[in-house]
Write a protein that holds these residues in place. Structure first.
Motif, short mmCIF file in Angstrom:
data_model
loop_
_atom_site.label_atom_id
_atom_site.label_comp_id
_atom_site.label_asym_id
_atom_site.label_seq_id
_atom_site.Cartn_x
_atom_site.Cartn_y
_atom_site.Cartn_z
N LYS A 1 11.29 -90.32 -50.38
CA LYS A 1 11.70 -91.26 -49.45
C LYS A 1 10.44 -91.57 -48.61
O LYS A 1 10.29 -92.97 -48.31
CB LYS A 1 12.83 -90.78 -48.75
CG LYS A 1 13.16 -91.79 -47.39
CD LYS A 1 14.34 -91.48 -46.58
CE LYS A 1 13.84 -90.13 -45.73
NZ LYS A 1 13.07 -90.66 -44.59
N SER A 2 9.64 -90.64 -48.47
CA SER A 2 8.65 -90.82 -47.56
C SER A 2 7.37 -91.34 -48.43
O SER A 2 6.58 -92.22 -47.56
CB SER A 2 8.17 -89.34 -47.11
OG SER A 2 9.05 -88.54 -46.40
N ALA A 3 7.24 -91.26 -49.60
CA ALA A 3 6.15 -91.86 -50.44
C ALA A 3 6.36 -93.14 -50.95
O ALA A 3 5.40 -93.84 -51.14
CB ALA A 3 5.92 -90.92 -51.39
N SER A 4 7.64 -93.44 -50.88
CA SER A 4 7.99 -94.97 -51.67
C SER A 4 7.62 -95.97 -50.71
O SER A 4 7.88 -95.70 -49.66
CB SER A 4 9.42 -94.92 -52.03
OG SER A 4 9.70 -93.84 -53.04
N ALA A 5 7.57 -97.13 -51.16
CA ALA A 5 7.26 -98.46 -50.42
C ALA A 5 8.40 -99.22 -50.12
O ALA A 5 8.71 -100.06 -50.73
CB ALA A 5 6.32 -99.20 -51.11
N LEU A 6 9.39 -98.54 -49.44
CA LEU A 6 10.65 -98.80 -49.02
C LEU A 6 10.79 -99.15 -47.77
O LEU A 6 12.10 -99.57 -47.35
CB LEU A 6 11.66 -97.90 -49.66
CG LEU A 6 11.70 -97.30 -50.90
CD1 LEU A 6 12.81 -96.12 -51.23
CD2 LEU A 6 12.26 -98.59 -51.77
N SER A 7 9.79 -99.16 -46.84
CA SER A 7 9.80 -99.27 -45.54
C SER A 7 10.40 -100.90 -45.26
O SER A 7 11.18 -101.15 -43.95
CB SER A 7 8.60 -99.04 -44.71
OG SER A 7 7.53 -99.96 -45.21
N GLU A 8 10.02 -101.84 -46.08
CA GLU A 8 10.53 -103.23 -45.44
C GLU A 8 11.94 -103.39 -45.86
O GLU A 8 12.55 -104.58 -45.62
CB GLU A 8 9.53 -104.01 -46.27
CG GLU A 8 8.13 -104.21 -45.54
CD GLU A 8 7.44 -105.45 -45.86
OE1 GLU A 8 7.77 -106.48 -45.89
OE2 GLU A 8 6.25 -105.22 -46.64
N TYR A 9 12.48 -102.41 -46.78
CA TYR A 9 13.72 -102.93 -47.16
C TYR A 9 15.00 -102.44 -46.55
O TYR A 9 15.33 -101.31 -46.61
CB TYR A 9 13.92 -102.48 -48.88
CG TYR A 9 13.11 -103.08 -49.81
CD1 TYR A 9 13.52 -104.05 -50.52
CD2 TYR A 9 11.89 -102.57 -49.99
CE1 TYR A 9 12.72 -104.85 -51.56
CE2 TYR A 9 11.11 -103.07 -51.16
CZ TYR A 9 11.66 -104.12 -51.70
OH TYR A 9 10.80 -104.79 -52.86
N SER A 10 15.21 -103.16 -45.28
CA SER A 10 15.93 -102.67 -44.32
C SER A 10 17.59 -102.37 -44.71
O SER A 10 18.33 -101.40 -44.54
CB SER A 10 16.28 -103.86 -43.32
OG SER A 10 15.00 -104.08 -42.65
N LEU A 11 18.02 -103.08 -45.98
CA LEU A 11 19.20 -102.92 -46.57
C LEU A 11 19.19 -101.36 -47.25
O LEU A 11 20.34 -100.94 -47.45
CB LEU A 11 19.48 -103.93 -47.61
CG LEU A 11 19.86 -105.39 -47.14
CD1 LEU A 11 20.01 -106.44 -47.92
CD2 LEU A 11 21.07 -105.15 -46.20
N PHE A 12 18.35 -100.82 -47.62
CA PHE A 12 18.18 -99.75 -48.26
C PHE A 12 18.07 -98.45 -47.17
O PHE A 12 18.05 -97.19 -47.60
CB PHE A 12 17.09 -99.51 -49.27
CG PHE A 12 16.86 -100.61 -50.27
CD1 PHE A 12 18.08 -101.20 -50.69
CD2 PHE A 12 15.73 -101.06 -50.92
CE1 PHE A 12 17.95 -102.09 -51.42
CE2 PHE A 12 15.82 -101.87 -52.07
CZ PHE A 12 16.82 -102.57 -52.28
#
Length: 778
Positions: free
Chosen positions: A749-760
């Motif tokens: 979670k910390s390493a993945s580029a998921l910060s912009e995916y608010s739905l996630f």
């Protein structure tokens, strides 16, 4: 004297009755771009440049107040050639006759070029000549003829140009045909008059060398006429009243005409005939795609590739090329072999993509991009031709990137596509599609802000109040794509506004043509997206109602042509979204058993759509949807407590994936199957089996991310699988393994580029809650 000694390249002499033709001819001659192969050559005209130069038109180019006779004489003396528009009116004109006589008296009779524009009822050409051009022995000058019964406008003008420039007409005409064929390829085409033109060619086809040349000219003319009739065929393909099978039969008959014509003895050994036949195969491929016949589309593209091998052999045969040049004037085989390489790769890329063969499509689009770029660097081209080819480089780059995105490999495509977009003219036809693909790549790469900025800039280029039909379709697609990106950012209201705006455009479009297939397909997909976003927001009832509307639109298309691949797959995607939404309704309230039934029905219908077009084909897209449909159906059966049938479905899904040498995409499908099998075994309390399957799923996804670290959507799926695995380990009471799995998930979670995916964010919250309860810092 040469042309360089004259102010005007030519003087047009005409009667006032022919004023409009004279005006049009003057503009055409002055605007004509002389082929580069002729520039720099010294002839009786002088040194040939990019344009012919100024053309003087009688009674239009003289200053007010000057004596007409003096002005005429001066203009005639400053002109390198005299073009006489011959008609019954000019034959009676003392001015036209006087201008001819003056040119003759100055010793330039050889630079007088008659051009027939009209004849009287006798149709005798000499009757349109002014007296000064008539000979007592009846041996009249050879004249170009603008009439349809003569050379026609195009060839008539080229003949005059060739005479003024003092070059061979056939060479000039060949270059014009080459340019016309290259430009009309993009417009699609079919030989509406192919059979008739083929008959003309056949009549003259088995004679001597001169007649053979005329045969190939007719063959080439057939292709040009074919391209011009494309618009009507495309209209037919969109009209409900004309069955696609009728259009398909017409295309197959046209293909047979081509085969018969190509088999003529006069055509067999001609590289020019091979080139034209290859181009026609490409035209047919485009039109087979228009009517949804992907197998025929692929067959035509492959036939074009086979023809290209013959052309390449001809290009490599120096002796053969010399003989062709000597007998037929053909010396440009190398040029066409290089040019067609890119065209055929593009055509094959589209055909493989339509057939669902993504790896082959990627290979061909990559080849198209590279070979077209090399062609641009190697050959000297007109500006318009260079611009067209630059546009093809961008189109192939965008298509290649689109395929990579479908293969979940977005990272490697972004830089190449962004560079091609920047280096291609803003006016290029492929810019809109390329930016759309780039935005999709940004979204798949965890760069939603870049995706939205790219789409917003492209949307701003459209004025929907004045946009043409095709532009409205494009704008609707851009709005739908931006809505998806906005929804992923959690901006549901903004996404809804874009979807409403796009739907309004499509409704207005369909109000004028309720049967337009493009608009219906896009509206069905738009409603699917609208339902998905409503489901994201937790509005399950609204999502269900919207999915039902989408089903109605897409079913209308499928009912019209059940064999149409893209329509069946679009409906399958909708049905899978519908199944998932109904399942979530049941998960929220187990008393809603009708929702579980609706989910099962939708999953079965999706599987039926896929199986209708999947059998016996290497269709990666259909295979992926088929696996997902089986997983979705297995999930509903798991929730019904029907483990045996759920296992059978997952076994069936596994058989769809290669056992050895699986591709990265197939490994992702195997991961999805293992994930669902892990959930199924957890529900059956087979915790060891569940652990093994979750471990396999996680391993396969990690392997994919090692090769493609920027595939952030796969990272999100991996996070979800890790959470499911952790829940299974907790149910098994294996705390050490649970903590290890939660620590891995928190690091992901910390390493993945998921910060912009608010739905996630909900996934992250679920993980954090689970970690906290298990004493793991996340």
């Amino acid at each position: 004297m040469t042309r360089t000694d004259f102010e005007y390249a030519a003087f047009i002499s005409y009667n006032s009755a022919d004023r409009e033709i004279a005006r049009k001819l003057q503009r055409t001659l002055e605007a004509y771009s002389i082929p580069k192969v002729l520039r720099g050559r010294t002839t009786g005209f002088g040194v040939i440049g990019e344009r012919i130069g100024k053309v003087c038109r009688d009674r239009t180019d003289f200053k007010t107040g000057e004596s007409l006779n003096a002005a005429l004489t001066e203009a005639l003396d400053k002109s390198g050639a005299l073009i006489v528009l011959c008609s019954p009116d000019s034959a009676r004109s003392k001015w036209v006759n006087a201008e001819v006589e003056h040119f003759q008296k100055t010793g330039r009779a050889g630079r007088i070029f008659p051009l027939i524009v009209r004849t009287d009822e006798s149709r005798l050409v000499p009757d349109s000549f002014p007296p000064a051009l008539r000979h007592a022995d009846g041996d009249e000058a050879i004249a170009a003829d603008l009439q349809e019964t003569g050379d026609g406008w195009h060839d008539g003008v080229l003949k005059i140009l060739a005479s003024v420039l003092d070059v061979d007409f056939d060479a000039l005409r060949q270059r014009a045909l080459e340019a016309a064929r290259r430009r009309t390829r993009a417009a699609y085409g079919v030989a509406g008059g192919m059979a008739g033109l083929a008959a003309i060619a056949a009549i003259s086809g088995v004679m001597a060398v001169q007649q053979r040349n005329r045969s190939i000219e007719n063959f080439e003319d057939a292709i040009v006429v074919a391209a011009r009739s494309a618009s009507r065929i495309n209209e037919l393909a969109q009209e409900t009243e004309v069955p696609r099978e009728t259009i398909h039969r017409f295309l197959r008959e046209t293909e047979a005409d081509l085969a018969n014509l190509s088999a003529m003895e006069s055509m067999k050994d001609r590289m020019s005939a091979q080139i034209v036949a290859t181009e026609f195969r490409l035209l047919l491929s485009d039109l087979f795609a228009e009517v949804g016949k992907s197998q025929d589309q692929l067959a035509s593209s492959l036939a074009a590739k086979q023809n290209l091998e013959t052309i390449k052999k001809g290009a490599a045969n120096s002796a053969g090329k010399f003989l062709d040049a000597l007998l037929f004037g053909e010396s440009n085989v190398d040029f066409y072999a290089a040019m067609l390489d890119g065209e055929i790769s593009e055509s094959l890329g589209k055909a493989w993509l339509n057939a669902g063969a993504l790896d082959q499509a990627h290979t061909e689009f990559s080849q198209c991009r590279d070979s077209t770029a090399l062609f641009l660097e190697t050959w000297e081209l007109d500006e318009a031709e260079a611009a067209d080819l630059s546009d093809r480089v961008l189109a192939c780059s965008a298509n290649e990137a689109n395929v990579l995105a479908m293969l979940n490999r977005p990272g490697s495509a972004i830089d190449a596509l962004a560079g091609d977009i920047a280096s291609t003219s803003e006016a290029a036809a492929s810019q809109g599609f390329a930016r759309l693909v780039l935005a999709q790549l940004y979204a798949d790469n965890g760069r939603l802000g870049d995706a939205i900025r790219t789409l917003t800039a492209e949307i701003a280029r459209y004025d929907e109040t004045t946009a043409k039909r095709q532009e409205r379709i494009e704008l609707s697609k851009l709005l739908e794509t931006r809505a998806k990106a906005l929804a992923m950012q959690g901006k549901i209201a903004d996404a809804g506004a874009d979807l409403t705006r796009a739907d309004t455009l499509l409704e207005a479009f369909l109000a004028g043509d309720s049967a337009d297939r493009r608009a219906l397909l896009l509206r069905g997909e738009l409603l699917t997206t609208t339902g998905e976003i409503a489901a994201y927001a937790g509005e399950r009832a609204r999502a269900a109602a919207t999915f039902q509307m989408a089903d109605g639109v897409l079913t209308r298309l499928v009912d019209f042509d059940p064999a149409r691949r893209d329509w069946r797959l679009s409906r399958a995607r909708l049905l899978l979204a519908r199944a998932d939404n109904a399942l979530r309704i049941y998960e929220g309230d187990a008393r809603r058993t009708e929702a579980l039934g609706a989910s099962e029905d939708a999953a079965r219908a999706a599987l039926a759509d896929v199986e209708a077009i999947e059998a016996g084909k290497n269709d990666v897209v259909a295979k992926r949807l088929g696996v997902i449909a089986r997983i979705a159906l297995a999930r509903t059966l798991r929730m019904r407590g029907d483990g045996p049938r759920a296992h059978a479905l997952l076994d069936d899904a596994t058989l769809k994936i290669a056992a050895d040498g699986a591709s990265p995409l197939e490994n992702l499908l195997a991961a999805a199957i293992a994930d669902e099998r892990g959930d199924l075994q957890t529900s059956e309390r087979d915790y060891q089996g569940a652990r093994a399957n979750f471990n396999r799923s996680i391993s396969l996804q990690r392997d994919f991310l090692t090769a493609e670290p920027s595939a952030s959507l796969i990272a999100r799926d991996l996070l979800w699988t890790s959470i499911a695995s952790a829940k299974s380990l907790r149910a098994a009471g294996d705390m050490p393994a649970l903590k290890t799995r939660l620590a891995e998930a928190c690091a992901l979670k910390s390493a993945s580029a998921l910060s912009e995916y608010s739905l996630f964010a909900r996934d992250a919250e679920t993980l954090e809650t689970l970690a906290e309860a298990s004493g793991v810092t996340c």
